[in-house]
Design a protein around this motif. Structure first.
Motif, mmCIF file in Angstrom:
data_model
loop_
_atom_site.group_PDB
_atom_site.id
_atom_site.type_symbol
_atom_site.label_atom_id
_atom_site.label_comp_id
_atom_site.label_asym_id
_atom_site.label_seq_id
_atom_site.Cartn_x
_atom_site.Cartn_y
_atom_site.Cartn_z
ATOM 1 N N HIS A 72 8.440 -11.436 5.386
ATOM 2 C CA HIS A 72 8.284 -12.818 5.828
ATOM 3 C C HIS A 72 7.001 -13.046 6.632
ATOM 4 C CE1 HIS A 72 12.485 -13.186 4.631
ATOM 5 N NE2 HIS A 72 12.257 -14.487 4.585
ATOM 6 N N LEU A 73 6.419 -11.985 7.141
ATOM 7 C CA LEU A 73 5.236 -12.123 8.005
ATOM 8 C C LEU A 73 3.921 -11.754 7.314
ATOM 9 C CD1 LEU A 73 6.789 -10.690 11.277
ATOM 10 C CD2 LEU A 73 6.023 -13.054 10.902
ATOM 11 N N LEU A 74 3.935 -11.542 6.011
ATOM 12 C CA LEU A 74 2.719 -11.113 5.310
ATOM 13 C C LEU A 74 1.533 -12.050 5.512
ATOM 14 C CD1 LEU A 74 3.941 -9.580 1.957
ATOM 15 C CD2 LEU A 74 2.315 -8.553 3.541
ATOM 16 N N ARG A 75 1.751 -13.328 5.450
ATOM 17 C CA ARG A 75 0.640 -14.265 5.607
ATOM 18 C C ARG A 75 0.128 -14.295 7.044
ATOM 19 N NH1 ARG A 75 -0.337 -18.770 7.861
ATOM 20 N NH2 ARG A 75 1.835 -19.121 8.392
ATOM 21 N N TYR A 76 1.054 -14.231 7.985
ATOM 22 C CA TYR A 76 0.710 -14.407 9.391
ATOM 23 C C TYR A 76 0.164 -13.138 10.034
ATOM 24 C CZ TYR A 76 1.255 -15.776 14.278
ATOM 25 O OH TYR A 76 1.029 -16.054 15.596
ATOM 26 N N ARG A 77 0.751 -12.015 9.726
ATOM 27 C CA ARG A 77 0.347 -10.723 10.298
ATOM 28 C C ARG A 77 0.127 -9.729 9.160
ATOM 29 N NH1 ARG A 77 1.684 -9.655 15.850
ATOM 30 N NH2 ARG A 77 1.210 -11.584 16.934
ATOM 31 N N ALA A 79 -2.047 -7.345 8.109
ATOM 32 C CA ALA A 79 -2.281 -5.903 8.255
ATOM 33 C C ALA A 79 -1.031 -5.176 8.755
ATOM 34 C CB ALA A 79 -3.457 -5.641 9.187
ATOM 35 N N GLU A 80 -0.391 -5.725 9.767
ATOM 36 C CA GLU A 80 0.802 -5.088 10.322
ATOM 37 C C GLU A 80 1.955 -5.086 9.321
ATOM 38 O OE1 GLU A 80 1.592 -6.422 14.601
ATOM 39 O OE2 GLU A 80 -0.014 -7.743 13.908
ATOM 40 N N ALA A 81 2.143 -6.216 8.658
ATOM 41 C CA ALA A 81 3.235 -6.336 7.695
ATOM 42 C C ALA A 81 3.008 -5.411 6.502
ATOM 43 C CB ALA A 81 3.377 -7.786 7.239
ATOM 44 N N ARG A 82 1.785 -5.365 6.001
ATOM 45 C CA ARG A 82 1.480 -4.467 4.875
ATOM 46 C C ARG A 82 1.730 -3.010 5.256
ATOM 47 N NH1 ARG A 82 -2.197 -6.011 0.281
ATOM 48 N NH2 ARG A 82 -2.119 -3.765 0.049
ATOM 49 N N ALA A 83 1.347 -2.630 6.455
ATOM 50 C CA ALA A 83 1.559 -1.250 6.892
ATOM 51 C C ALA A 83 3.044 -0.893 6.871
ATOM 52 C CB ALA A 83 0.968 -1.034 8.281
ATOM 53 N N VAL A 84 3.895 -1.794 7.348
ATOM 54 C CA VAL A 84 5.342 -1.564 7.341
ATOM 55 C C VAL A 84 5.843 -1.448 5.905
ATOM 56 C CG1 VAL A 84 7.582 -2.654 7.830
ATOM 57 C CG2 VAL A 84 5.784 -2.649 9.578
ATOM 58 N N LEU A 85 5.414 -2.371 5.054
ATOM 59 C CA LEU A 85 5.874 -2.373 3.669
ATOM 60 C C LEU A 85 5.371 -1.154 2.904
ATOM 61 C CD1 LEU A 85 5.417 -6.173 2.922
ATOM 62 C CD2 LEU A 85 7.586 -4.942 3.224
ATOM 63 N N GLU A 86 4.128 -0.782 3.121
ATOM 64 C CA GLU A 86 3.575 0.377 2.421
ATOM 65 C C GLU A 86 4.293 1.663 2.815
ATOM 66 O OE1 GLU A 86 -0.582 -0.055 3.313
ATOM 67 O OE2 GLU A 86 -0.872 -1.545 1.720
ATOM 68 N N GLU A 87 4.618 1.810 4.082
ATOM 69 C CA GLU A 87 5.345 2.996 4.528
ATOM 70 C C GLU A 87 6.741 3.026 3.908
ATOM 71 O OE1 GLU A 87 6.189 6.567 6.126
ATOM 72 O OE2 GLU A 87 4.221 5.605 6.101
ATOM 73 N N ALA A 88 7.438 1.901 3.942
ATOM 74 C CA ALA A 88 8.792 1.835 3.386
ATOM 75 C C ALA A 88 8.786 2.040 1.875
ATOM 76 C CB ALA A 88 9.431 0.491 3.730
ATOM 77 N N ALA A 89 7.757 1.557 1.206
ATOM 78 C CA ALA A 89 7.674 1.625 -0.259
ATOM 79 C C ALA A 89 7.568 3.053 -0.775
ATOM 80 C CB ALA A 89 6.488 0.794 -0.748
ATOM 81 N N ALA A 99 10.510 -3.422 -0.590
ATOM 82 C CA ALA A 99 9.154 -3.349 -0.024
ATOM 83 C C ALA A 99 8.114 -3.323 -1.135
ATOM 84 C CB ALA A 99 9.025 -2.112 0.863
ATOM 85 N N GLN A 100 8.375 -2.533 -2.175
ATOM 86 C CA GLN A 100 7.460 -2.473 -3.314
ATOM 87 C C GLN A 100 7.295 -3.846 -3.964
ATOM 88 O OE1 GLN A 100 9.359 0.452 -5.793
ATOM 89 N NE2 GLN A 100 9.111 2.062 -4.253
ATOM 90 N N GLN A 101 8.395 -4.553 -4.118
ATOM 91 C CA GLN A 101 8.348 -5.870 -4.751
ATOM 92 C C GLN A 101 7.610 -6.890 -3.885
ATOM 93 O OE1 GLN A 101 9.383 -6.647 -8.024
ATOM 94 N NE2 GLN A 101 9.235 -4.416 -7.918
ATOM 95 N N ALA A 102 7.810 -6.837 -2.585
ATOM 96 C CA ALA A 102 7.087 -7.746 -1.685
ATOM 97 C C ALA A 102 5.582 -7.509 -1.794
ATOM 98 C CB ALA A 102 7.559 -7.574 -0.250
ATOM 99 N N LEU A 103 5.173 -6.245 -1.801
ATOM 100 C CA LEU A 103 3.749 -5.926 -1.931
ATOM 101 C C LEU A 103 3.204 -6.372 -3.287
ATOM 102 C CD1 LEU A 103 3.790 -2.382 -0.319
ATOM 103 C CD2 LEU A 103 2.549 -4.392 0.562
#
Length: 116
Positions: A72-77, A79-89, A99-103
């Motif tokens: 939910h925070l990809l647009r607003y934050r 770099a931080e949101a991508r880092a969380v999603l990339e780690e989880a993915a 996480a993969q689908q969100a990315l």
């Protein structure tokens, strides 16, 4: 309702949705999805203050909560949101798949959880 209470509602219902899904109870899972969706809508109605409040969940102890907040925070934050999603993915299972689908949606330009 205070922003912190909305953040708590969001997290609690993400957890409850995932627990229902793992039990095979889609009806209950959908009920909790609507509840965390309503909480995030109320947070975003507060503008950046609501988004800032949600960012605390990027460091939540549960991966499912971190991933949903990050999605939910990809647009607003970004770099931080991508880092969380990339780690989880990197993992296996439903939450890493989410996480993969969100990315993927972000990279395609079709992501629209917070149009701003």
């Amino acid at each position: 309702m205070r922003l912190e209470e909305l953040v708590e509602q969001f997290a609690e219902n993400v957890v409850a949705q995932n627990e229902a899904i793992f039990r095979g109870d889609a009806k209950t899972g959908n009920k909790h999805a609507r509840k965390y969706g309503a909480a995030v809508d109320k947070l975003f109605a507060h503008g950046d203050a609501g988004r800032d409040a949600l960012t605390v969940l990027l460091k939540h102890e549960r991966m499912d909560v971190r991933v949903m907040a990050a999605a939910h925070l990809l647009r607003y934050r970004t770099a931080e949101a991508r880092a969380v999603l990339e780690e989880a993915a990197k993992g296996q299972g439903l939450v890493p798949f989410g996480a993969q689908q969100a990315l993927k949606r972000w990279e395609e330009g079709t992501w629209a959880l917070d149009p701003g």
